[in-house]
Structures are given as C-alpha cells and as structure tokens.
Enzyme design. Structure first.
Site, PDB file in Angstrom:
ATOM      1  CB  ILE A  64      -0.962  -0.015   1.195  1.00 32.35           C
ATOM      2  CG1 ILE A  64      -1.938  -1.191   1.072  1.00 32.35           C
ATOM      3  CG2 ILE A  64      -1.745   1.298   1.264  1.00 32.35           C
ATOM      4  CD1 ILE A  64      -2.860  -1.365   2.256  1.00 32.35           C
ATOM      5  CG  ASP A 115       8.929  -1.010   5.431  1.00 29.11           C
ATOM      6  OD1 ASP A 115       7.707  -0.851   5.289  1.00 29.11           O
ATOM      7  OD2 ASP A 115       9.443  -2.088   5.793  1.00 29.11           O
ATOM      8  NE  ARG A 161      -4.563  -3.204  10.331  1.00 29.06           N
ATOM      9  CZ  ARG A 161      -4.889  -3.115   9.048  1.00 29.06           C
ATOM     10  NH1 ARG A 161      -5.365  -1.988   8.558  1.00 29.06           N
ATOM     11  NH2 ARG A 161      -4.727  -4.159   8.250  1.00 29.06           N
ATOM     12  CG  ASP A 199     -10.536   4.820   6.294  1.00 32.26           C
ATOM     13  OD1 ASP A 199     -11.737   5.154   6.184  1.00 32.26           O
ATOM     14  OD2 ASP A 199     -10.107   3.693   5.980  1.00 32.26           O
ATOM     15  CD  GLU A 253     -11.825   1.627  13.169  1.00 36.70           C
ATOM     16  OE1 GLU A 253     -12.410   0.655  12.640  1.00 36.70           O
ATOM     17  OE2 GLU A 253     -10.830   2.169  12.674  1.00 36.70           O
ATOM     18  CG  HIS A 289     -11.646   0.716   9.001  1.00 37.74           C
ATOM     19  ND1 HIS A 289     -11.210   0.115  10.159  1.00 37.74           N
ATOM     20  CD2 HIS A 289     -10.811   0.251   8.024  1.00 37.74           C
ATOM     21  CE1 HIS A 289     -10.180  -0.678   9.906  1.00 37.74           C
ATOM     22  NE2 HIS A 289      -9.921  -0.606   8.615  1.00 37.74           N
ATOM     23  CB  ILE A 290     -14.581   3.355   3.564  1.00 37.09           C
ATOM     24  CG1 ILE A 290     -14.037   4.792   3.453  1.00 37.09           C
ATOM     25  CG2 ILE A 290     -15.835   3.308   4.426  1.00 37.09           C
ATOM     26  CD1 ILE A 290     -14.927   5.737   2.670  1.00 37.09           C
ATOM     27  N   GLY A 291     -11.126   2.161   3.584  1.00 38.89           N
ATOM     28  CA  GLY A 291      -9.991   2.153   2.658  1.00 38.89           C
ATOM     29  C   GLY A 291     -10.107   1.157   1.529  1.00 38.89           C
ATOM     30  CB  ALA A 292     -10.248  -2.443   1.412  1.00 39.60           C
TER      31      ALA A 292
END
Length: 316
Positions: free
Chosen positions: A156, A175, A243, A267, A272, A290-293
């Site tokens: 991502i 990273d 997250r 998001d 939650e 939480h609609i990323g996907a």
C-alpha cells in the site's frame, strides 16, 4: 463437501468461484457471541475486520481448517496460534492497495482545500455568509512539488508513492525493511515509467515531509505522538488509513489546535466503532469510517483472490 462461512461477506464473483469448485458458502453474518456454536458446522471461515478470531474461539472450533482474511491486516486474528493448531491462515494483501492509496489522496485533497470544513458550513451558511466562507477557504495549496512522507513501504505504501509521483510530488519513505528499487507508473496508452526510490530513516521522513501518511501494521505504541509532531515542520498534514492506535489521538488534537499540524485525514480510529467525539467534530479533520478497501474493484479482487487461495488449499 467443504462448507465455508463468509462471516463478513464476500464479493459475488468470489462466492461463485467457490461454488463452482464444489464448496458451500454461507454469507449470513453470525454475531460474535454465537460464532463458536456456528463454527461447529463449517470447515473454513472468511472474515474482514469485524469478526474476531482469538485463541478462545479457535480452541472451541476444532472443525475449522482454514481462516481467510479478505484484506491486508490480520490484527483481529491470532494468526500464529491458529497456525500452531494446524489451521491455514491466508489473506489478500495486494487486492486493496490502490483503493487505499486513492483514499489517502481523497483526504489530502480535502485537507489542502479545507473541504472537510467547507462541506459542513456551506449547507448552513452558504446562502448568508458566502463571501465570508470564500475568504476563510481562500488559502489552499497544491500538492504538486510538495513532499509526501510515507511511513510503512509495503504494497500500500508503494502504491501511495506511485500516485504521489504521478501527481508530481516528491516522496520520502521509511520502512523497517529497507527498500531500494523502482516504483512503476502505469500511464495511459500502456506507457510505463520506472522511478528509482530508496527508503530513508524515520527521522528524515518526520522532519522533512510536507504531508505524512501511515501504512503500517498495528503497533504496541503510537508511531506518531507528541514527540514526533514536535519534530515536524509547521503546517504538516497527516493521514492515517492504516490502523487505529498508530497515532496518539490526544497528541494529534493538541497539535491541530496549536496549529503545528494544518489538518488530519482519518479512516481508522483507536476505539472503533465509537471514535473519540473530539475527533469527529474537529474542523481540521477529514473523516471516513474505515472504508480504505471499500471499492467495488477492490472487493472483487479480494473475493477472487480469497476464493483462489481457499480452493488451492482444499484441492491440493
């Protein structure tokens, strides 16, 4: 006959692939408190983020041979414990990358043009205070030429970098596992352009970015808190589509209120499905649930990939 409970749903194409392979697929959601009893009747379960599959549930579900996660993160599954019990655990890490990356830029474009506040106030004050609002939102900025810091450079994160580079942004990435290679831009007409990129230190990302976006797994403590915000340039915008828990939400509110941060796009949230009220009402925060996907394209890819993994497991 293999029976599968798709407890958080599955795309119709994925369901059809499983049924064509001879599997029975049930898509009616079973509440968490009734899940153990229901799982006595199934060989496999697929979930997204809503259903929890912890040690206790796994111990009480001896017939389950596979757990499938539609999406990337598996924070809601005790993965290693399940595998230690001989249960296969699979997910679909590549299927939703573009959808999440595009949502990041939805929040970025919203923040730099004050859309989160404008969309709240225009319906109420647009007819009476039009010129006041016009002046209030008149100092937007462009993304081109700015530097996007990406914390977490997996699939991502790299897809987010691709979108940023396509917009003419500079990219700084960090990273835990250093990366040096090319980001490929797929342009119209089948044209591809490879752009070399190399990860840098977290400190460099935090200190030199105009905007920062998080793409990391769940962490034991926040990655961005008061100390990290203090090291950022003034006016940075922060986006979290990864997250909940990776940003200290109280420190975020303080940084927004002080002007240290110009805006945030969220998001995901600590608590939650009941996010902190101060976040939901803040004029500098762009919000999504939480609609990323959650795009048609991503859900189809997730369904197909998940079905393929399940078929491969049981047919091997």
């Amino acid at each position: 006959m293999i029976k599968i409970l798709a407890n958080d749903g599955i795309d119709p194409i994925g369901k059809a692939l499983l049924e064509e392979a001879g599997f029975v697929v049930d898509t009616e959601t079973v509440p968490q408190d009734k899940l153990v009893e229901a799982l006595k009747n199934y060989d496999a379960i697929t979930v997204r983020s809503a259903t929890q599959l912890r040690k206790e549930t796994i111990d009480q579900s001896p017939s389950i041979k596979l757990i499938g996660r539609g999406g990337v993160g598996m924070d809601n599954i005790d993965v290693e414990y399940a595998r230690s019990k001989g249960i296969a655990v699979v997910n679909t890490p590549a299927a939703s990358s573009l959808s999440v990356a595009e949502l990041v830029f939805g929040h970025l474009f919203t923040g730099v043009r004050f859309l989160q506040d404008s969309n709240r106030k225009m319906p109420v004050e647009g007819a009476t205070k039009f010129n006041v609002l016009k002046k209030a939102y008149a100092k937007g900025i462009e993304l081109r030429g700015k530097t996007l810091g990406i914390i977490g450079f997996g699939r991502i994160g790299r897809e987010t970098a691709s979108v940023a580079l396509g917009l003419g942004m500079n990219v700084l990435a960090y990273d835990l596992y250093p990366f040096e290679g090319n980001i490929t831009l797929n342009l119209q007409g089948g044209i591809t352009v490879d752009i070399p990129i190399k990860t840098v230190s977290l400190e460099e990302v935090i200190g030199n970015s105009d905007f920062i976006t998080l793409h990391t797994p769940f962490a034991d403590k926040p990655i961005l808190g008061a100390e990290e915000f203090a090291k950022m340039k003034d006016g940075v915008g922060v986006v979290n589509c990864s997250r909940g828990g990776t940003i200290d939400e109280e420190a975020l509110l303080t940084a927004l209120d002080s002007g240290k941060l110009s805006f945030a796009g969220l998001d995901v949230f600590d608590n939650e499905p009941t996010p902190l009220a101060a976040l939901l009402s803040h004029s500098k925060i762009s919000l999504t649930p939480h609609i990323g996907a959650a795009t048609n394209e991503a859900q189809e890819r997730i369904g197909v990939e998940l079905a393929s993994l399940i078929i491969a497991h049981f047919k091997k």
